[in-house]
Design an enzyme around this catalytic site. Sequence first.
Site, mmCIF file in Angstrom:
data_model
loop_
_atom_site.group_PDB
_atom_site.id
_atom_site.type_symbol
_atom_site.label_atom_id
_atom_site.label_comp_id
_atom_site.label_asym_id
_atom_site.label_seq_id
_atom_site.Cartn_x
_atom_site.Cartn_y
_atom_site.Cartn_z
ATOM 1 N N ASN A 46 0.883 -1.017 -0.042
ATOM 2 C CA ASN A 46 0.004 0.043 -0.073
ATOM 3 C C ASN A 46 0.870 1.220 0.090
ATOM 4 O O ASN A 46 1.907 1.258 0.455
ATOM 5 C CB ASN A 46 -0.772 -0.025 1.053
ATOM 6 C CG ASN A 46 -0.506 -0.190 2.670
ATOM 7 O OD1 ASN A 46 0.620 -0.636 2.641
ATOM 8 N ND2 ASN A 46 -1.046 0.544 3.490
ATOM 9 N N ASN A 49 -1.445 8.571 0.781
ATOM 10 C CA ASN A 49 -1.268 10.084 0.307
ATOM 11 C C ASN A 49 -2.109 10.827 1.275
ATOM 12 O O ASN A 49 -3.015 10.599 1.616
ATOM 13 C CB ASN A 49 -1.647 10.043 -1.054
ATOM 14 C CG ASN A 49 -1.247 11.233 -1.934
ATOM 15 O OD1 ASN A 49 -1.941 12.346 -1.492
ATOM 16 N ND2 ASN A 49 -0.313 11.355 -2.516
ATOM 17 N N TYR A 52 -6.324 11.689 0.564
ATOM 18 C CA TYR A 52 -6.510 10.031 1.023
ATOM 19 C C TYR A 52 -7.274 9.624 -0.466
ATOM 20 O O TYR A 52 -6.918 8.156 -0.567
ATOM 21 C CB TYR A 52 -7.692 9.887 1.834
ATOM 22 C CG TYR A 52 -7.201 10.366 3.370
ATOM 23 C CD1 TYR A 52 -5.715 10.230 3.646
ATOM 24 C CD2 TYR A 52 -7.994 11.073 4.166
ATOM 25 C CE1 TYR A 52 -5.264 10.369 4.816
ATOM 26 C CE2 TYR A 52 -7.559 11.312 5.633
ATOM 27 C CZ TYR A 52 -6.217 11.198 5.941
ATOM 28 O OH TYR A 52 -5.671 11.512 7.007
ATOM 29 N N CYS A 57 -4.159 0.816 -2.475
ATOM 30 C CA CYS A 57 -4.002 -0.718 -1.504
ATOM 31 C C CYS A 57 -3.025 -1.418 -2.402
ATOM 32 O O CYS A 57 -2.596 -1.625 -3.564
ATOM 33 C CB CYS A 57 -5.094 -1.445 -1.585
ATOM 34 S SG CYS A 57 -6.539 -0.376 -0.876
ATOM 35 N N GLU A 59 -3.264 -4.730 -2.821
ATOM 36 C CA GLU A 59 -3.619 -5.605 -3.765
ATOM 37 C C GLU A 59 -3.935 -4.936 -5.411
ATOM 38 O O GLU A 59 -3.438 -5.509 -6.198
ATOM 39 C CB GLU A 59 -5.287 -6.175 -3.502
ATOM 40 C CG GLU A 59 -5.100 -6.423 -2.013
ATOM 41 C CD GLU A 59 -5.381 -5.659 -0.867
ATOM 42 O OE1 GLU A 59 -4.794 -4.756 -0.639
ATOM 43 O OE2 GLU A 59 -6.416 -6.046 -0.275
ATOM 44 N N CYS A 88 -10.578 -4.551 0.951
ATOM 45 C CA CYS A 88 -11.522 -3.792 0.664
ATOM 46 C C CYS A 88 -12.477 -3.939 -0.441
ATOM 47 O O CYS A 88 -11.940 -4.858 -1.536
ATOM 48 C CB CYS A 88 -11.092 -2.293 0.866
ATOM 49 S SG CYS A 88 -10.435 -1.772 -0.869
ATOM 50 N N CYS A 91 -10.900 -3.154 -3.798
ATOM 51 C CA CYS A 91 -9.785 -4.152 -4.243
ATOM 52 C C CYS A 91 -10.649 -5.508 -4.788
ATOM 53 O O CYS A 91 -10.387 -6.158 -5.830
ATOM 54 C CB CYS A 91 -8.903 -4.573 -3.359
ATOM 55 S SG CYS A 91 -7.790 -3.077 -3.047
#
Length: 128
Positions: A46, A49, A52, A57, A59, A88, A91
Amino acid sequence: MNATVSPQQLVAAAHSARKQAYAPYSNYAVGAAVLTENGEIIPGCNVENASYGGTICAERVALTSAIAQGKRHLTAIAVVTVDGGSPCGFCRQVMVELGVDMDVYISDAAGNFRSTTVRALLPDAFGA
């Protein structure tokens, strides 16, 4: 799963990738590793930043890296977090798009992992 790479090896690659995470805001480092049909392992971590929405992520880093390298047949993905957190929703949808038949290994930092599938993680996914 590719016969030449065990789930434990894929989880170990994700564990190594987790060490590269850039997570100064959440302090929640995540590592991932994608397995291609010919046994290549492509890692991701991950990258947060301050804006946000610019965070990506682990993945998706691993999956998009595989695609950028011309890999189109992905067989498995491993994800490692400190507590064995599950991918999540964002992802999960990307996993459906790029490898709906992939095996998924979700591990904690101690190496304890469980096995599932992309279809099981997002049973009512939508497509193109």
